[in-house]
Design a protein around this motif. Structure first.
Motif, PDB file in Angstrom:
ATOM      1  N   LEU A 131       9.627   6.002   2.310  1.00  0.00           N
ATOM      2  CA  LEU A 131       8.282   6.544   2.093  1.00  0.00           C
ATOM      3  C   LEU A 131       7.022   5.340   2.339  1.00  0.00           C
ATOM      4  N   ILE A 132       7.742   4.149   1.779  1.00  0.00           N
ATOM      5  CA  ILE A 132       6.821   3.028   1.592  1.00  0.00           C
ATOM      6  C   ILE A 132       6.530   2.421   3.167  1.00  0.00           C
ATOM      7  N   PRO A 133       7.510   2.292   3.998  1.00  0.00           N
ATOM      8  CA  PRO A 133       7.416   1.803   5.414  1.00  0.00           C
ATOM      9  C   PRO A 133       6.460   2.833   6.165  1.00  0.00           C
ATOM     10  N   LEU A 134       7.122   4.134   5.875  1.00  0.00           N
ATOM     11  CA  LEU A 134       6.237   5.199   6.639  1.00  0.00           C
ATOM     12  C   LEU A 134       4.678   5.257   6.120  1.00  0.00           C
ATOM     13  N   PHE A 135       4.355   5.007   4.929  1.00  0.00           N
ATOM     14  CA  PHE A 135       2.709   4.904   4.501  1.00  0.00           C
ATOM     15  C   PHE A 135       2.432   3.709   5.195  1.00  0.00           C
ATOM     16  N   ARG A 136       2.770   2.669   5.075  1.00  0.00           N
ATOM     17  CA  ARG A 136       2.221   1.535   5.637  1.00  0.00           C
ATOM     18  C   ARG A 136       2.077   1.909   7.185  1.00  0.00           C
ATOM     19  N   LEU A 137       2.772   2.466   7.847  1.00  0.00           N
ATOM     20  CA  LEU A 137       2.557   3.122   9.459  1.00  0.00           C
ATOM     21  C   LEU A 137       1.598   3.980   9.287  1.00  0.00           C
ATOM     22  N   MET A 138       1.613   4.881   8.769  1.00  0.00           N
ATOM     23  CA  MET A 138       0.309   6.055   8.380  1.00  0.00           C
ATOM     24  C   MET A 138      -1.043   5.385   8.303  1.00  0.00           C
ATOM     25  N   ARG A 139      -1.089   4.463   7.327  1.00  0.00           N
ATOM     26  CA  ARG A 139      -2.164   3.692   7.159  1.00  0.00           C
ATOM     27  C   ARG A 139      -2.707   2.869   8.289  1.00  0.00           C
TER      28      ARG A 139
END
Length: 286
Positions: A131-139
């Motif tokens: 979730l954390i790396p995906l959140f960074r990519l989405m942002r």
């Protein structure tokens, strides 16, 4: 002789009894939560936790199925969002998986087994871990609070299973068809489009249905993390956002849940014959 073989093929009475008992136990554990949830939706809120427990509701009614539309004003929007996200995920997965499955099943190249195993290894990681790396990519790509924030992770997590299912099905198609078309000068794209696709449609149907179900079921964690706007909320996070604020109105929550899954269940039942045909066709060696 024929009569003797027919008698041998018959089940004995106790085997039939054991078979039906096993089916009953299996169906009980599968259907019991749904039956209990439906009965909860019929019970008045004041009687849900009354003792002694009663299986059949007293003074039961479908009132919760009408009042929950007032309690959740955006309920129709949530259902549309869930269907839209699941449909787009299914379409993107099929576009990517069909040629990939053809390559793994019909073309020999170095490292194909390792690459296929790497795809399968993706499923070993829970979505919560990433979730954390995906959140960074989405942002970083500006996809937060959009449909894409739920579509892109959904596609990524559902592609490996779809490739394994469809490539396994395509391997059962006789290779002589490819060789005959190749001798006639056909390219791989032509063989895929004109030879393999028509024969692989039952398998593609199975992959489409399983992908849609998976996309419909996994929306909660991605929507909870990557989206905060009401207009993009799917059904699970929309219900959670409302009923999680104060007291949980269990009968309305159960009613909303059954109404929310009803369109997906209708679609699955409508396509059930294609699902069964695809599974049985894949089980028979061509």
């Amino acid at each position: 002789m024929m009569k003797k073989n027919a008698m041998i093929d018959r089940y004995r009475w106790w085997e039939v009894v054991l078979m039906y008992c096993g089916i009953f136990v299996f169906l009980f554990f599968v259907l019991a939560p749904f039956i209990e949830g439906f009965l909860v939706s019929l019970k008045p809120l004041g009687l849900l936790f009354s003792t002694p427990y009663k299986f059949l509701p007293e003074n039961g009614s479908f009132k919760a199925y009408f009042t929950m539309w007032e309690s959740v004003p955006e309920f129709g929007r949530y259902i549309f969002n869930s269907f839209f996200i699941s449909t787009v995920i299914t379409a993107v997965v099929l576009i990517l998986v069909v040629p990939a499955s053809y390559a793994f099943a019909r073309i020999t190249f170095r490292g194909s087994g390792t690459l296929l195993g790497a795809f399968l290894a993706v499923n070993m990681f829970s979505g919560a871990v990433l979730l954390i790396p995906l959140f960074r990519l989405m942002r970083a790509y500006g996809m937060l609070n959009t449909y894409w924030s739920m579509i892109v992770p959904g596609v990524a997590f559902l592609i490996p299973t779809a490739i394994w299912l469809l490539s396994t099905y395509m391997r059962r198609i006789p290779r002589e068809l490819d060789e005959a078309a190749y001798v006639d000068g056909a390219s791989h794209f032509y063989i895929l489009r004109r030879v393999i696709l028509p024969l692989a449609m039952p398998g593609i149907t199975v992959v489409a249905i399983t992908t849609f179900i998976g996309a419909y079921a996994q929306q909660f964690i991605f929507a909870l993390t990557f989206n905060s706007k009401t207009e993009y909320m799917p059904l699970p996070i929309g219900l959670y956002a409302y009923f999680g604020r104060q007291e949980v109105i269990w009968n309305e929550l159960m009613a909303a849940s059954f109404v929310g899954i009803a369109p997906a269940m209708i679609l699955i039942f409508a396509l059930q014959r294609y699902l069964v045909a695809g599974l049985t066709a894949g089980a028979v060696k061509q």
